[in-house]
Write a protein that holds these residues in place. Structure first.
Motif, PDB file in Angstrom:
ATOM      1  N   ALA A   1       0.835  -1.205   0.000  1.00 38.95           N
ATOM      2  CA  ALA A   1       0.000   0.000   0.000  1.00 38.95           C
ATOM      3  C   ALA A   1       0.872   1.258   0.000  1.00 38.95           C
ATOM      4  N   GLU A   2       2.023   1.187   0.663  1.00 40.08           N
ATOM      5  CA  GLU A   2       2.901   2.359   0.697  1.00 40.08           C
ATOM      6  C   GLU A   2       3.467   2.678  -0.677  1.00 40.08           C
ATOM      7  N   LEU A   3       3.485   1.653  -1.545  1.00 39.96           N
ATOM      8  CA  LEU A   3       4.049   1.820  -2.876  1.00 39.96           C
ATOM      9  C   LEU A   3       3.295   2.864  -3.688  1.00 39.96           C
ATOM     10  N   GLU A   4       2.049   3.109  -3.334  1.00 44.16           N
ATOM     11  CA  GLU A   4       1.285   4.119  -4.070  1.00 44.16           C
ATOM     12  C   GLU A   4       2.038   5.456  -4.079  1.00 44.16           C
ATOM     13  N   MET A   5       2.653   5.786  -2.927  1.00 46.66           N
ATOM     14  CA  MET A   5       3.356   7.070  -2.810  1.00 46.66           C
ATOM     15  C   MET A   5       4.875   6.898  -2.862  1.00 46.66           C
ATOM     16  N   ALA A   6       5.363   5.647  -2.762  1.00 43.41           N
ATOM     17  CA  ALA A   6       6.802   5.456  -2.591  1.00 43.41           C
ATOM     18  C   ALA A   6       7.419   4.765  -3.799  1.00 43.41           C
ATOM     19  N   GLU A   7       8.741   4.564  -3.718  1.00 45.21           N
ATOM     20  CA  GLU A   7       9.467   3.911  -4.807  1.00 45.21           C
ATOM     21  C   GLU A   7       9.451   2.397  -4.609  1.00 45.21           C
ATOM     22  N   ALA A   8       9.784   1.673  -5.698  1.00 48.49           N
ATOM     23  CA  ALA A   8       9.788   0.205  -5.624  1.00 48.49           C
ATOM     24  C   ALA A   8      10.775  -0.301  -4.558  1.00 48.49           C
ATOM     25  N   ALA A   9      11.836   0.474  -4.288  1.00 47.49           N
ATOM     26  CA  ALA A   9      12.828   0.051  -3.280  1.00 47.49           C
ATOM     27  C   ALA A   9      12.169  -0.141  -1.910  1.00 47.49           C
ATOM     28  N   ILE A  10      11.175   0.683  -1.605  1.00 51.25           N
ATOM     29  CA  ILE A  10      10.483   0.577  -0.310  1.00 51.25           C
ATOM     30  C   ILE A  10       9.718  -0.744  -0.250  1.00 51.25           C
ATOM     31  N   PHE A  11       9.111  -1.112  -1.385  1.00 50.35           N
ATOM     32  CA  PHE A  11       8.384  -2.383  -1.445  1.00 50.35           C
ATOM     33  C   PHE A  11       9.349  -3.547  -1.211  1.00 50.35           C
ATOM     34  N   GLU A  12      10.509  -3.496  -1.884  1.00 51.09           N
ATOM     35  CA  GLU A  12      11.463  -4.613  -1.750  1.00 51.09           C
ATOM     36  C   GLU A  12      11.988  -4.722  -0.328  1.00 51.09           C
ATOM     37  N   LEU A  13      12.388  -3.580   0.244  1.00 51.82           N
ATOM     38  CA  LEU A  13      12.886  -3.617   1.633  1.00 51.82           C
ATOM     39  C   LEU A  13      11.760  -4.053   2.573  1.00 51.82           C
ATOM     40  N   GLY A  14      10.561  -3.548   2.316  1.00 46.82           N
ATOM     41  CA  GLY A  14       9.410  -3.896   3.163  1.00 46.82           C
ATOM     42  C   GLY A  14       9.129  -5.394   3.137  1.00 46.82           C
ATOM     43  N   CYS A  15       9.195  -5.987   1.944  1.00 42.17           N
ATOM     44  CA  CYS A  15       8.943  -7.437   1.850  1.00 42.17           C
ATOM     45  C   CYS A  15      10.024  -8.209   2.611  1.00 42.17           C
ATOM     46  N   CYS A  16      11.249  -7.700   2.548  1.00 40.40           N
ATOM     47  CA  CYS A  16      12.345  -8.360   3.287  1.00 40.40           C
ATOM     48  C   CYS A  16      12.050  -8.295   4.800  1.00 40.40           C
ATOM     49  N   SER A  17      11.602  -7.123   5.271  1.00 39.39           N
ATOM     50  CA  SER A  17      11.254  -6.993   6.702  1.00 39.39           C
ATOM     51  C   SER A  17      10.105  -7.920   7.084  1.00 39.39           C
ATOM     52  N   MET A  18       9.140  -8.077   6.162  1.00 36.49           N
ATOM     53  CA  MET A  18       7.983  -8.936   6.488  1.00 36.49           C
ATOM     54  C   MET A  18       8.403 -10.383   6.687  1.00 36.49           C
ATOM     55  N   GLN A  19       9.540 -10.755   6.098  1.00 31.80           N
ATOM     56  CA  GLN A  19      10.061 -12.107   6.359  1.00 31.80           C
ATOM     57  C   GLN A  19      10.846 -12.144   7.660  1.00 31.80           C
ATOM     58  N   LEU A  20      11.569 -11.053   7.935  1.00 27.90           N
ATOM     59  CA  LEU A  20      12.416 -11.052   9.137  1.00 27.90           C
ATOM     60  C   LEU A  20      11.606 -10.908  10.422  1.00 27.90           C
ATOM     61  N   TYR A  21      10.540 -10.093  10.384  1.00 27.62           N
ATOM     62  CA  TYR A  21       9.807  -9.794  11.626  1.00 27.62           C
ATOM     63  C   TYR A  21       9.374 -11.052  12.380  1.00 27.62           C
ATOM     64  N   PRO A  22       8.665 -12.007  11.731  1.00 31.10           N
ATOM     65  CA  PRO A  22       8.200 -13.158  12.512  1.00 31.10           C
ATOM     66  C   PRO A  22       9.358 -13.932  13.162  1.00 31.10           C
ATOM     67  N   GLN A  23      10.495 -14.033  12.435  1.00 25.34           N
ATOM     68  CA  GLN A  23      11.655 -14.751  13.002  1.00 25.34           C
ATOM     69  C   GLN A  23      12.248 -13.979  14.172  1.00 25.34           C
ATOM     70  N   TRP A  24      12.452 -12.687  13.978  1.00 22.58           N
ATOM     71  CA  TRP A  24      13.118 -11.889  15.012  1.00 22.58           C
ATOM     72  C   TRP A  24      12.240 -11.760  16.259  1.00 22.58           C
ATOM     73  N   LEU A  25      10.939 -11.636  16.053  1.00 20.33           N
ATOM     74  CA  LEU A  25      10.064 -11.488  17.231  1.00 20.33           C
ATOM     75  C   LEU A  25      10.095 -12.744  18.091  1.00 20.33           C
ATOM     76  N   GLN A  26      10.317 -13.886  17.461  1.00 17.99           N
ATOM     77  CA  GLN A  26      10.416 -15.133  18.234  1.00 17.99           C
ATOM     78  C   GLN A  26      11.645 -15.153  19.121  1.00 17.99           C
ATOM     79  N   GLU A  27      12.647 -14.358  18.759  1.00 14.34           N
ATOM     80  CA  GLU A  27      13.876 -14.320  19.556  1.00 14.34           C
ATOM     81  C   GLU A  27      13.746 -13.387  20.757  1.00 14.34           C
ATOM     82  N   LEU A  28      12.642 -12.643  20.822  1.00 17.33           N
ATOM     83  CA  LEU A  28      12.431 -11.756  21.979  1.00 17.33           C
ATOM     84  C   LEU A  28      11.642 -12.514  23.049  1.00 17.33           C
ATOM     85  N   PRO A  29      12.072 -12.460  24.305  1.00 15.07           N
ATOM     86  CA  PRO A  29      11.320 -13.177  25.338  1.00 15.07           C
ATOM     87  C   PRO A  29       9.920 -12.604  25.576  1.00 15.07           C
ATOM     88  N   GLN A  30       9.751 -11.298  25.362  1.00 11.35           N
ATOM     89  CA  GLN A  30       8.426 -10.689  25.566  1.00 11.35           C
ATOM     90  C   GLN A  30       7.565 -10.863  24.320  1.00 11.35           C
TER      91      GLN A  30
END
Ligand SMILES: Cc1cc2nc3c(=O)[nH]c(=O)nc-3n(C[C@H](O)[C@H](O)[C@H](O)COP(=O)(O)OP(=O)(O)OC[C@H]3O[C@@H](n4cnc5c(N)ncnc54)[C@H](O)[C@@H]3O)c2cc1C
Length: 347
Positions: free
Chosen positions: A52-81
């Protein structure tokens, strides 16, 4: 290595956490008190919306965003809270007179990606949200999610309890291997500048004012992050547990961080009320204002050279982009330190 991180927003905290996990000894400098919520990162609604952010942003934001969407679930599992995180997709809709905005949105995304993303599906809004069925047609973006940035910031702070945290400590100057505060000069193996707007003396940054409202709405039951397209303003509704909804956000080219204006609150609230009449009886529990750190091209900056690194210009996507940018900075940092090791061995 002894590493200094200047600025404990989302960029600084996440970078510090990942470097600490690699075995480095971290010192954090921040001009605010440790438990202050003054940083821009505490203001964020926590939308994780690469498409959705791509409407106003560049394709680079989409690519970085998709990379974060893969990292978030893994990284959040490493947090005790437990940090509230949900990835059930989002809705984009418009009132009947503005339906042309939906086609425009689809066209812009297709043009920027050069193809269909595979994540956009035309639906009747009522298929996903019964209480919004009067809105008729909409789009469903399956890859999108949301997170609670305040909980994330607190969890990262707790994880950094072994780090040296110098709060109320205004940094005046940052160079490779060196941090200068009003009182003292410090030396480190590496220094990372994550000061957001505080790095204005070194980068062509500007602040972009954003305002949002937190509502408690017992009469509204929506699960999906919902965006309303409108010719004059776009708003989003972010559902949180216990019938809390965040309505945001304005985007104003100004570094004014004074309280929410009447005009903005009228726009945000009337748009929310037009989406669901149940917002009429909602209670306003909080209003939030802060300034997003943006570079002239509105793109993020990750730069790492010998003894020094910068992450900045996170603009309106800092929570979304942080994992991808931190990963990028650490890859560059490791490449440089590896090169240095090889050089030392060879000589
Ligand atoms: C209303 C609003 C809603 C938003 N919603 C979203 C969203 O839904 N999703 C999303 O992805 N992004 C969102 N954003 C954007 C996001 O909040 C920012 O991109 C992000 O917080 C920037 O993080 P940062 O770490 O670069 O900067 P900051 O969070 O500003 O952190 C910088 C830190 O550096 C410290 N500092 C500054 N100068 C100095 C100095 N000289 N010495 C020592 N310390 C210093 C500050 O005290 C601060 O702690 C939103 C922003 C706003 C305003």
């Amino acid at each position: 290595m002894q590493i200094a991180i200047v600025g404990a927003g989302i960029a600084g905290r996440m970078l510090a956490w990942r470097l600490q996990k690699l075995g480095h000894k971290i010192t954090i400098f921040d001009k605010e008190e440790r438990n202050s919520q003054a940083a821009c990162s505490f203001a964020a609604a926590g939308i994780l919306s690469p498409l959705a952010e791509l409407e106003m942003a560049e394709a680079a934001i989409f690519e970085l965003g998709c990379c974060s969407m893969q990292l978030y679930p893994q990284w959040l599992q490493e947090l005790p809270q437990t940090v509230f995180f949900k990835q059930i997709g989002s809705l984009v809709t418009a009132h009947n007179n503005d339906k042309v905005e939906l086609q425009h949105f689809k066209n812009v995304i297709k043009r920027k990606l050069g193809a269909d993303s595979g994540y956009v599906e035309a639906i009747a809004v009522g298929e996903k949200e019964q209480e919004l069925k009067q809105l008729g047609d909409g789009l469903y973006l399956s890859n999108e999610g949301q997170i609670d940035p305040i909980a994330l910031m607190k969890a990262l702070q707790q994880e950094l309890s072994q780090a040296q945290w110098l709060d109320n400590c205004l940094v005046k100057n940052i160079e490779a291997n060196r941090v200068v505060t009003e009182q003292q000069e410090y030396s480190f193996d590496w220094v990372f500048d994550c000061r957001g707007l505080g790095a204005k003396q070194d980068l062509p940054l500007r602040g972009v004012r954003g305002e949002l409202l937190w509502l408690k709405a017992p009469d509204v039951n929506i699960e999906h992050l919902t965006r309303l397209m409108h010719p004059r303003y776009r708003i989003y509704i972010v559902p949180r547990p216990d019938n809390i909804y965040i309505i945001g956000a304005t985007e104003i080219e100004s570094e004014d961080s004074s309280p929410l204006s009447v005009r903005s609150s009228l726009e945000l609230l009337s748009a929310a009320y037009s989406v669901h009449k149940g917002f009429g009886e909602a209670r306003i529990i909080k209003s939030v204002v802060n300034c997003r750190p943006a570079l002239p091209d509105n793109l993020p900056l990750v730069k790492v050279e010998q003894g020094f690194g910068q992450i900045n210009g996170l603009y309106r996507h800092g929570i979304l982009l942080a994992p991808a940018l931190v990963e990028k900075a650490i890859t560059q940092f490791q490449a440089l330190t590896e090169h240095e090791k090889q050089y030392a061995v060879n000589s």
